[in-house]
Write an enzyme that holds these catalytic residues in place. Structure first.
Site, PDB file in Angstrom:
ATOM      1  N   HIS A  69       0.694  -1.203  -0.053  1.00 49.11           N
ATOM      2  CA  HIS A  69       0.141   0.081   0.040  1.00 49.11           C
ATOM      3  C   HIS A  69       0.763   1.094  -0.026  1.00 49.11           C
ATOM      4  O   HIS A  69       1.748   1.242   0.782  1.00 49.11           O
ATOM      5  CB  HIS A  69      -0.886   0.012   1.240  1.00 49.11           C
ATOM      6  N   CYS A  79       0.635   1.892  -5.668  1.00 44.34           N
ATOM      7  CA  CYS A  79      -0.288   2.721  -6.748  1.00 44.34           C
ATOM      8  C   CYS A  79       0.324   3.978  -7.006  1.00 44.34           C
ATOM      9  O   CYS A  79       1.026   4.608  -6.345  1.00 44.34           O
ATOM     10  CB  CYS A  79      -1.778   2.484  -6.190  1.00 44.34           C
ATOM     11  N   ARG A 103       0.431   2.528 -11.897  1.00 44.29           N
ATOM     12  CA  ARG A 103       1.256   1.741 -10.948  1.00 44.29           C
ATOM     13  C   ARG A 103       2.554   2.374 -10.922  1.00 44.29           C
ATOM     14  O   ARG A 103       2.903   2.905 -12.138  1.00 44.29           O
ATOM     15  CB  ARG A 103       1.332   0.344 -11.074  1.00 44.29           C
TER      16      ARG A 103
END
Lengths: 234, 62
Positions: A133, A202, A211
């Site tokens: 993340h 991301c 990405r």
């Protein structure tokens, strides 16, 4: 008489409407607090638990008997959703440490970093690919764009410290570009088989349209019994 | 809405206040425990993997 009645019902409608607005506002504030703060609290807690699991497993295993990346003939496959290594990136902070869990499902990534199933193990020939993340759930890859060539990415699988070096600045691509986790990743600048590492997160920071990719190659290995590698101690 | 709830709570003002507080905490708990974990994956922050198969990415749906 009827005007008094309609005034009363109008007041009821206005009051109910304003109460609904306040309720929705409170819900939104609570949800933002959940996403920004509470997911981080949950992830830090979960990651700590996973690292403790690893340390207690490593303490039990006779790991010292088989140092080195490839001395074991056929290592046991990683179990889905379970941790198998810790990752350290000094660029993100001296105490930046996250567990690496097998597979990249949403529930796995809520507890740490996720290893793309089917890609290489740490230190193996091929591409050890890891997703994490950028925001929410502890923001592990918050500083991803700050990675620079030569930065250390260090993996500990319980027996060996693998020190990888970032090869180039983070590369931006589209979500369907799976070639970036190929054994010889496309556009990485690597030519021919080697021991590579890929990190994905991301881009933009709060979005999902793209990405961000970082590639590294294996620079050094060191048995755990010899202590932390210089990039972590210095 | 809230006035209706207040009027239907038993006891005097203090008892009602305590019950109302417990109700609010119960709602917040249910939101954090069940509703928000369900809603959060609908946001795009979880899509961190490259995945050719599904449009949402492996980090999104499951």
């Amino acid at each position: 008489m009827s005007s008094r009645l309609s005034a009363r019902s109008l007041r009821l409608v206005v009051r109910t409407f304003s109460e609904l607005c306040i309720t929705v506002g409170a819900l939104i504030v609570l949800f933002v607090a959940y996403v920004l703060l509470w997911t981080g609290v949950k992830a830090a807690d979960a990651a700590e638990g996973e690292i403790e699991t690893l340390h207690s497993r490593w303490a039990q295993e006779p790991a010292a008997l088989s140092p080195g990346p490839s001395s074991a003939p056929s290592p046991a496959p990683y179990r889905d959703g379970k941790p198998f290594a810790t990752l350290h990136i000094p660029r993100f902070g001296a105490d930046w440490e996250w567990p690496v869990l097998e597979n990249t499902e949403a529930r796995t990534l809520q507890k740490g970093l996720g290893h793309y199933s089917g890609t290489a193990r740490p230190g193996e020939t091929g591409n050890f690919a890891v997703a994490g993340h950028r925001r929410t759930y502890g923001d592990p890859f918050k500083d991803f764009p700050r990675l620079r060539p030569g930065d250390a990415v260090i993996v500990n699988d319980g027996t060996t410290w693998f020190t990888y070096r970032i090869a180039k600045e983070p590369y931006r691509t589209v979500p369907t570009d799976t070639a970036v986790v190929d054994p010889v990743p496309r556009r990485s600048g690597f030519e021919g088989p080697g021991r590579y590492l890929t990190l994905t997160t991301c881009e933009p920071e709060w979005g999902s349209s793209h990405r961000l990719i970082a590639w590294a190659h294996l620079d050094a290995t060191r048995p755990v019994s010899e202590g932390k590698p210089p990039d972590l101690t210095g | 809405m809230y006035g209706w709830i207040w009027r239907h709570l038993p006891g005097n003002a203090w008892v009602r206040g305590v019950i109302a507080l417990v109700l609010v905490l119960a709602v917040v708990y249910a939101l954090f425990q069940y509703v928000f974990p369900w809603a959060e994956p609908l946001l795009p922050f979880g899509e961190v993997t490259v995945d050719g198969a599904s449009a949402g990415g492996a980090g999104a749906g499951q």
